[in-house]
Design a protein around this motif. Structure first.
Motif, PDB file in Angstrom:
ATOM      1  N   ALA A   1      -5.296  79.017 -58.720  1.00 44.42           N
ATOM      2  CA  ALA A   1      -4.318  77.929 -58.613  1.00 44.42           C
ATOM      3  C   ALA A   1      -3.788  77.531 -59.980  1.00 44.42           C
ATOM      4  CB  ALA A   1      -4.963  76.730 -57.920  1.00 44.42           C
ATOM      5  N   ARG A   2      -4.657  77.494 -60.973  1.00 41.89           N
ATOM      6  CA  ARG A   2      -4.237  77.103 -62.316  1.00 41.89           C
ATOM      7  C   ARG A   2      -3.250  78.132 -62.894  1.00 41.89           C
ATOM      8  NH1 ARG A   2      -6.436  73.728 -66.307  1.00 41.89           N
ATOM      9  NH2 ARG A   2      -5.823  74.288 -68.431  1.00 41.89           N
ATOM     10  N   LEU A   3      -3.525  79.428 -62.710  1.00 42.51           N
ATOM     11  CA  LEU A   3      -2.634  80.456 -63.235  1.00 42.51           C
ATOM     12  C   LEU A   3      -1.281  80.427 -62.536  1.00 42.51           C
ATOM     13  CD1 LEU A   3      -4.924  83.570 -63.805  1.00 42.51           C
ATOM     14  CD2 LEU A   3      -4.240  81.805 -65.436  1.00 42.51           C
ATOM     15  N   ILE A   4      -1.278  80.193 -61.224  1.00 40.75           N
ATOM     16  CA  ILE A   4       0.000  80.125 -60.508  1.00 40.75           C
ATOM     17  C   ILE A   4       0.811  78.914 -60.976  1.00 40.75           C
ATOM     18  CG2 ILE A   4       1.072  79.795 -58.249  1.00 40.75           C
ATOM     19  CD1 ILE A   4      -1.132  81.480 -57.039  1.00 40.75           C
ATOM     20  N   THR A   5       0.134  77.813 -61.228  1.00 38.33           N
ATOM     21  CA  THR A   5       0.832  76.639 -61.776  1.00 38.33           C
ATOM     22  C   THR A   5       1.458  76.972 -63.115  1.00 38.33           C
ATOM     23  OG1 THR A   5      -0.644  75.085 -60.645  1.00 38.33           O
ATOM     24  CG2 THR A   5       0.542  74.262 -62.575  1.00 38.33           C
TER      25      THR A   5
ATOM     26  N   GLU B   1       4.587  79.093 -62.787  1.00 37.48           N
ATOM     27  CA  GLU B   1       5.720  78.304 -62.300  1.00 37.48           C
ATOM     28  C   GLU B   1       6.402  77.536 -63.417  1.00 37.48           C
ATOM     29  OE1 GLU B   1       5.814  76.514 -58.099  1.00 37.48           O
ATOM     30  OE2 GLU B   1       3.739  76.274 -58.757  1.00 37.48           O
ATOM     31  N   ARG B   2       5.672  77.261 -64.495  1.00 36.97           N
ATOM     32  CA  ARG B   2       6.221  76.408 -65.553  1.00 36.97           C
ATOM     33  C   ARG B   2       7.326  77.072 -66.354  1.00 36.97           C
ATOM     34  NH1 ARG B   2       0.511  73.915 -67.845  1.00 36.97           N
ATOM     35  NH2 ARG B   2       0.234  72.359 -66.186  1.00 36.97           N
ATOM     36  N   GLY B   3       7.300  78.388 -66.486  1.00 42.58           N
ATOM     37  CA  GLY B   3       8.348  79.032 -67.253  1.00 42.58           C
ATOM     38  C   GLY B   3       8.032  80.463 -67.592  1.00 42.58           C
TER      39      GLY B   3
ATOM     40  N   ARG C   1      11.610  81.550 -58.833  1.00 40.66           N
ATOM     41  CA  ARG C   1      11.593  82.441 -59.988  1.00 40.66           C
ATOM     42  C   ARG C   1      10.189  82.951 -60.291  1.00 40.66           C
ATOM     43  NH1 ARG C   1      14.810  80.935 -65.552  1.00 40.66           N
ATOM     44  NH2 ARG C   1      14.782  83.004 -66.485  1.00 40.66           N
ATOM     45  N   GLY C   2       9.179  82.146 -59.980  1.00 36.82           N
ATOM     46  CA  GLY C   2       7.818  82.548 -60.297  1.00 36.82           C
ATOM     47  C   GLY C   2       7.077  83.242 -59.179  1.00 36.82           C
TER      48      GLY C   2
END
Length: 350
Positions: free
Chosen positions: A16-20, A23-25, A122-123
């Motif tokens: 979950a942390r890596l997917i977040t 998503e950031r950029g 995009r992610g």
């Protein structure tokens, strides 16, 4: 904590942390994908798409439960419409698929589309790679459902499942070629509603007329009379014929048959060479999108904003045509790039 190593071991918090982060950029996604990429390439990526109201969320929910007894670990990326206020997903995995909670073999992540064409955030591609590297061998992507714009999703998956539902409009609306041609499997969901049989017949008619989904080589293969799949060696089809399957996601009717067909399509792709062909096509599309994004970012950084604004104003005032304006912007960006040539092959010889 080494989040990369934890994610590869299947730690849900690390995933979950890596997917977040992806998503950031682009910068975060780039670093994570570089670290994980050699561990990817094993998952069967399945896109479930179709118009709003066709029951995609309910069907994905049931598909995940159908695949679990087969020993499959299932990752779900549900692409939701973006909130106009926060930019976040409007629906989210807290509302959908709640009965999947507690199953350690299923990971659900909701992502906002952020206005992406075809309903793809995009992610999403990077998020799929995270799940792939984490050992999820089946990854379901559920799209927003924006009609024919969903054609953009075809290059992101090995298997594309297109849903239709009876009562969504006239027959012509439900069988538009743009959405039909990306399908590997067609599903008429809500098959208990009035008009379901007519929708099934309409789709089968279009397939027989030769406007059905293309196989991995780009040739259209209508379903033959008397059966869905032509038998080949070891019971696998010699060419994939697009089936039309009825389901009722709210009761689970037809879902086991759909899960079996998805698995069969994966087997067909591996046996026929289509898997490698789609991987190459997907890699090419991804590289082209990354190059396009980088060039646009470079153009924005290399050219003064005032010059761009002046060209836009000239086009709006009809003093300049848009092609000439684009040529000037392209020439300016190309000149800025001219002194920064980068070798395509490194010392490794790749």
């Amino acid at each position: 904590m080494d989040w990369i190593a934890e994610a590869r071991s299947g730690n849900p918090r690390a995933i979950a942390r890596l997917i977040t982060q992806v998503e950031r950029g682009a910068a975060e996604a780039q670093a994570i994908v570089r670290a994980l990429y050699t561990a990817t390439g094993r998952a069967h990526i399945v896109c479930v798409t179709g118009p709003p109201g066709s029951g995609k969320s309910s069907l994905v929910n049931e598909l995940a439960k159908a695949f679990r007894p087969r020993g499959r670990r299932v990752g779900i990326v549900a692409v939701d419409p973006s909130s106009p206020f926060t930019g976040g997903a409007l629906l989210g995995d807290r509302v959908r698929m709640r009965d999947l909670a507690g199953d350690e073999g299923i990971f659900v992540r909701s992502m906002a589309s952020r206005g992406s064409l075809g309903g793809l955030a995009r992610g999403v591609a990077a998020a799929v790679k995270v799940l792939d590297a984490a050992g999820y061998d089946l990854i379901l992507i559920e799209t927003v459902g924006a009609g024919q714009a969903e054609v953009d999703i075809a290059g992101a998956a090995h298997t594309v499942v297109v849903l239709e539902a009876p009562g969504a409009g006239d027959d012509v609306q439900s069988i538009k070629a743009g959405i039909l041609e990306i399908a590997d499997i067609l599903v008429v969901n809500k098959a208990d509603l009035v008009g379901a049989n007519r929708t099934i017949r309409s789709l089968e008619m279009m397939l027989h007329l030769g406007t059905g989904a293309a196989d991995d080589s780009g040739h259209h293969t209508p379903a033959p009379d008397g059966g869905i799949f032509p038998d080949g060696r070891d019971g696998l089809p010699t060419r994939w014929a697009v089936p039309v399957l009825p389901t009722i996601a709210t009761t689970g009717q037809g879902v086991a048959e759909l899960a079996a067909t998805i698995a069969q399509h994966g087997d067909y792709l591996r046996a026929s060479g289509g898997w490698a062909a789609r991987e190459r096509a997907r890699s090419r599309d991804e590289i082209e999108h990354l190059l396009r994004d980088r060039f646009i970012d470079h153009l924005a950084a290399a050219l003064p904003a005032g010059e761009r604004d002046a060209l836009i104003a000239a086009v709006a005032a009809r003093r300049l045509d848009p092609y000439t304006a684009a040529d000037r912007l392209f020439a300016g960006a190309s000149a800025a790039l001219a002194g920064a040539a980068i070798p395509l092959a490194g010392s490794s010889g790749i």
